[in-house]
Write a protein that holds these residues in place. Structure first.
Motif, PDB file in Angstrom:
ATOM      1  N   TYR A  22       1.990  22.728 -68.091  1.00  0.00           N
ATOM      2  CA  TYR A  22       1.248  21.893 -69.044  1.00  0.00           C
ATOM      3  C   TYR A  22       2.131  21.470 -70.224  1.00  0.00           C
ATOM      4  O   TYR A  22       2.286  20.269 -70.501  1.00  0.00           O
ATOM      5  CB  TYR A  22       0.019  22.658 -69.540  1.00  0.00           C
ATOM      6  CG  TYR A  22      -0.892  21.881 -70.470  1.00  0.00           C
ATOM      7  CD1 TYR A  22      -1.997  21.195 -69.969  1.00  0.00           C
ATOM      8  CD2 TYR A  22      -0.674  21.845 -71.834  1.00  0.00           C
ATOM      9  CE1 TYR A  22      -2.847  20.494 -70.811  1.00  0.00           C
ATOM     10  CE2 TYR A  22      -1.512  21.143 -72.691  1.00  0.00           C
ATOM     11  CZ  TYR A  22      -2.597  20.471 -72.173  1.00  0.00           C
ATOM     12  OH  TYR A  22      -3.432  19.773 -73.021  1.00  0.00           O
ATOM     13  N   SER A  23       2.724  22.437 -70.913  1.00  0.00           N
ATOM     14  CA  SER A  23       3.560  22.084 -72.063  1.00  0.00           C
ATOM     15  C   SER A  23       4.831  21.368 -71.628  1.00  0.00           C
ATOM     16  O   SER A  23       5.390  20.557 -72.375  1.00  0.00           O
ATOM     17  CB  SER A  23       3.911  23.337 -72.885  1.00  0.00           C
ATOM     18  OG  SER A  23       4.477  24.339 -72.062  1.00  0.00           O
TER      19      SER A  23
ATOM     20  N   THR B 104       4.281  31.227 -59.904  1.00  0.00           N
ATOM     21  CA  THR B 104       3.863  30.302 -60.956  1.00  0.00           C
ATOM     22  C   THR B 104       4.826  29.127 -61.053  1.00  0.00           C
ATOM     23  O   THR B 104       4.417  27.984 -61.219  1.00  0.00           O
ATOM     24  CB  THR B 104       3.788  31.030 -62.311  1.00  0.00           C
ATOM     25  OG1 THR B 104       2.918  32.159 -62.192  1.00  0.00           O
ATOM     26  CG2 THR B 104       3.280  30.118 -63.406  1.00  0.00           C
TER      27      THR B 104
ATOM     28  N   HIS C 243      -3.831  27.873 -71.225  1.00  0.00           N
ATOM     29  CA  HIS C 243      -2.714  26.956 -71.447  1.00  0.00           C
ATOM     30  C   HIS C 243      -2.665  26.549 -72.919  1.00  0.00           C
ATOM     31  O   HIS C 243      -3.455  27.018 -73.735  1.00  0.00           O
ATOM     32  CB  HIS C 243      -2.866  25.729 -70.552  1.00  0.00           C
ATOM     33  CG  HIS C 243      -4.066  24.895 -70.871  1.00  0.00           C
ATOM     34  ND1 HIS C 243      -5.301  25.426 -71.138  1.00  0.00           N
ATOM     35  CD2 HIS C 243      -4.227  23.535 -70.967  1.00  0.00           C
ATOM     36  CE1 HIS C 243      -6.167  24.454 -71.396  1.00  0.00           C
ATOM     37  NE2 HIS C 243      -5.536  23.302 -71.287  1.00  0.00           N
TER      38      HIS C 243
ATOM     39  N   SER D 197      -9.998  23.467 -67.310  1.00  0.00           N
ATOM     40  CA  SER D 197      -9.988  24.710 -68.085  1.00  0.00           C
ATOM     41  C   SER D 197     -11.276  24.907 -68.872  1.00  0.00           C
ATOM     42  O   SER D 197     -11.773  26.024 -68.995  1.00  0.00           O
ATOM     43  CB  SER D 197      -8.792  24.722 -69.046  1.00  0.00           C
ATOM     44  OG  SER D 197      -8.738  25.932 -69.769  1.00  0.00           O
TER      45      SER D 197
ATOM     46  N   TYR E 265       4.966  28.417 -67.282  1.00  0.00           N
ATOM     47  CA  TYR E 265       3.618  28.716 -66.814  1.00  0.00           C
ATOM     48  C   TYR E 265       3.198  27.633 -65.805  1.00  0.00           C
ATOM     49  O   TYR E 265       3.917  27.393 -64.839  1.00  0.00           O
ATOM     50  CB  TYR E 265       2.653  28.861 -67.978  1.00  0.00           C
ATOM     51  CG  TYR E 265       1.252  29.290 -67.568  1.00  0.00           C
ATOM     52  CD1 TYR E 265       1.068  30.328 -66.642  1.00  0.00           C
ATOM     53  CD2 TYR E 265       0.128  28.669 -68.067  1.00  0.00           C
ATOM     54  CE1 TYR E 265      -0.199  30.719 -66.245  1.00  0.00           C
ATOM     55  CE2 TYR E 265      -1.146  29.063 -67.680  1.00  0.00           C
ATOM     56  CZ  TYR E 265      -1.304  30.081 -66.764  1.00  0.00           C
ATOM     57  OH  TYR E 265      -2.556  30.465 -66.363  1.00  0.00           O
ATOM     58  N   CYS E 266       2.069  26.966 -66.002  1.00  0.00           N
ATOM     59  CA  CYS E 266       1.593  25.994 -65.006  1.00  0.00           C
ATOM     60  C   CYS E 266       2.244  24.626 -65.161  1.00  0.00           C
ATOM     61  O   CYS E 266       2.021  23.731 -64.351  1.00  0.00           O
ATOM     62  CB  CYS E 266       0.074  25.858 -65.079  1.00  0.00           C
ATOM     63  SG  CYS E 266      -0.519  25.181 -66.649  1.00  0.00           S
TER      64      CYS E 266
ATOM     65  N   LEU F 221      -7.791  28.393 -68.377  1.00  0.00           N
ATOM     66  CA  LEU F 221      -6.425  28.400 -67.857  1.00  0.00           C
ATOM     67  C   LEU F 221      -5.431  29.139 -68.749  1.00  0.00           C
ATOM     68  O   LEU F 221      -4.321  29.434 -68.328  1.00  0.00           O
ATOM     69  CB  LEU F 221      -5.966  26.951 -67.643  1.00  0.00           C
ATOM     70  CG  LEU F 221      -4.678  26.708 -66.878  1.00  0.00           C
ATOM     71  CD1 LEU F 221      -4.707  27.361 -65.498  1.00  0.00           C
ATOM     72  CD2 LEU F 221      -4.417  25.214 -66.750  1.00  0.00           C
TER      73      LEU F 221
ATOM     74  N   GLU G 140      -3.425  29.426 -61.124  1.00  0.00           N
ATOM     75  CA  GLU G 140      -2.561  28.253 -61.209  1.00  0.00           C
ATOM     76  C   GLU G 140      -2.670  27.395 -59.947  1.00  0.00           C
ATOM     77  O   GLU G 140      -2.636  26.164 -60.021  1.00  0.00           O
ATOM     78  CB  GLU G 140      -1.097  28.677 -61.423  1.00  0.00           C
ATOM     79  CG  GLU G 140      -0.853  29.488 -62.678  1.00  0.00           C
ATOM     80  CD  GLU G 140      -1.095  30.968 -62.479  1.00  0.00           C
ATOM     81  OE1 GLU G 140      -1.142  31.704 -63.477  1.00  0.00           O
ATOM     82  OE2 GLU G 140      -1.237  31.398 -61.301  1.00  0.00           O
TER      83      GLU G 140
END
Length: 258
Positions: A111-112, A135, A81, A73, A108-109, A79, A46
């Protein structure tokens, strides 16, 4: 083992490698290569992804940041993701439902989180929960880099099991019009029942669950289909960069406690 016995098993080994080649590639990219790069760089994946975003993406432009993460990615390191295909499904549903408040379990990172935030209606609020502090620290920087402040997107560090009972009193969340489950599939059923028990799901609330086919959440799906409180739909997709590995997003519409 004698050479004759080893030779006898060779066709079976070749057959397995060919049949499950996509899973072997995924294993190599997500476990072997990732562990090697973690050791060599001293950074988690990450953190490496965020460093790439800092040097290649436009601050304040969530769309460009998302595209940069997709590029990294697919071209650099996988990734794990949500990816652009599932991302389009998520954004479309957020835009259709226009939720006043969204709860995401599994930042998580980030993204969503960015996908949801850019699709929220004016005045919409997103609470996102991540258990891993390291994270979460990366996700926080990504969210702020994209231009979303704490009033619009609030990141909570802690386990979903501990955070959900506190949402009403500590975070002033009386109802979640849309929930995204994107943390650990084995926890989906427990957390859905916690949301029900604490009356955080209004009638017609939408619950989205990622990775319900791979690695899978069979108990969660069975409960949602059999309890009589949800209308269920499954959006079939593949994994990002591994379309042959079938996955899906479950879409549940809550009918009320019944």
């Amino acid at each position: 083992m004698s050479p004759a016995i080893a030779l006898a098993f060779l066709p079976l080994v070749v057959t397995l490698l060919v049949r499950y080649r996509h899973y072997f590639r995924l294993l190599v990219r997500t476990v072997l290569l990732r562990s090697l790069r973690d050791c060599l760089s001293g950074l988690r994946i990450e953190e490496r992804a965020f460093s790439y975003v800092l040097t290649h993406a436009l601050p304040g432009d969530p769309g460009h940041i998302l595209t940069t993460l997709d590029h990294w990615s697919s071209r650099c390191e996988y990734l794990s993701h949500m990816g652009p295909v599932k991302g389009q499904i998520l954004m479309r549903l957020v835009e259709e439902k226009a939720p006043a408040c969204v709860l995401e379990l599994g930042t998580y990172c980030g993204y969503s989180t960015l996908l949801i935030a850019r699709a929220l209606p004016p005045g919409g609020r997103l609470l996102t929960v991540e258990q891993d502090p390291c994270t979460a620290a990366v996700a926080e920087k990504l969210i702020r880099l994209a231009g979303f402040d704490e009033h619009m997107v609030e990141l909570i560090v802690g386990s979903s099991e501990e955070v959900i009972p506190c949402l009403r009193t500590q975070y002033q969340l009386s109802r979640a019009d849309l929930v995204l489950l994107a943390h650990r599939p084995r926890c989906y059923l427990r957390d859905l029942q916690l949301l029900e028990a604490h009356a955080l799901l209004p009638a017609s609330a939408t619950v989205l669950a990622d990775h319900v086919l791979f690695p899978g959440a069979p108990r969660f799906l069975q409960y949602a289909k059999s309890c009589g409180r949800y209308r269920c739909r499954l959006h079939h997709t593949g994994l990002p960069d591994f379309p042959a590995i079938k996955d899906g997003i479950a879409q549940l519409t809550y009918a009320g406690p019944g």
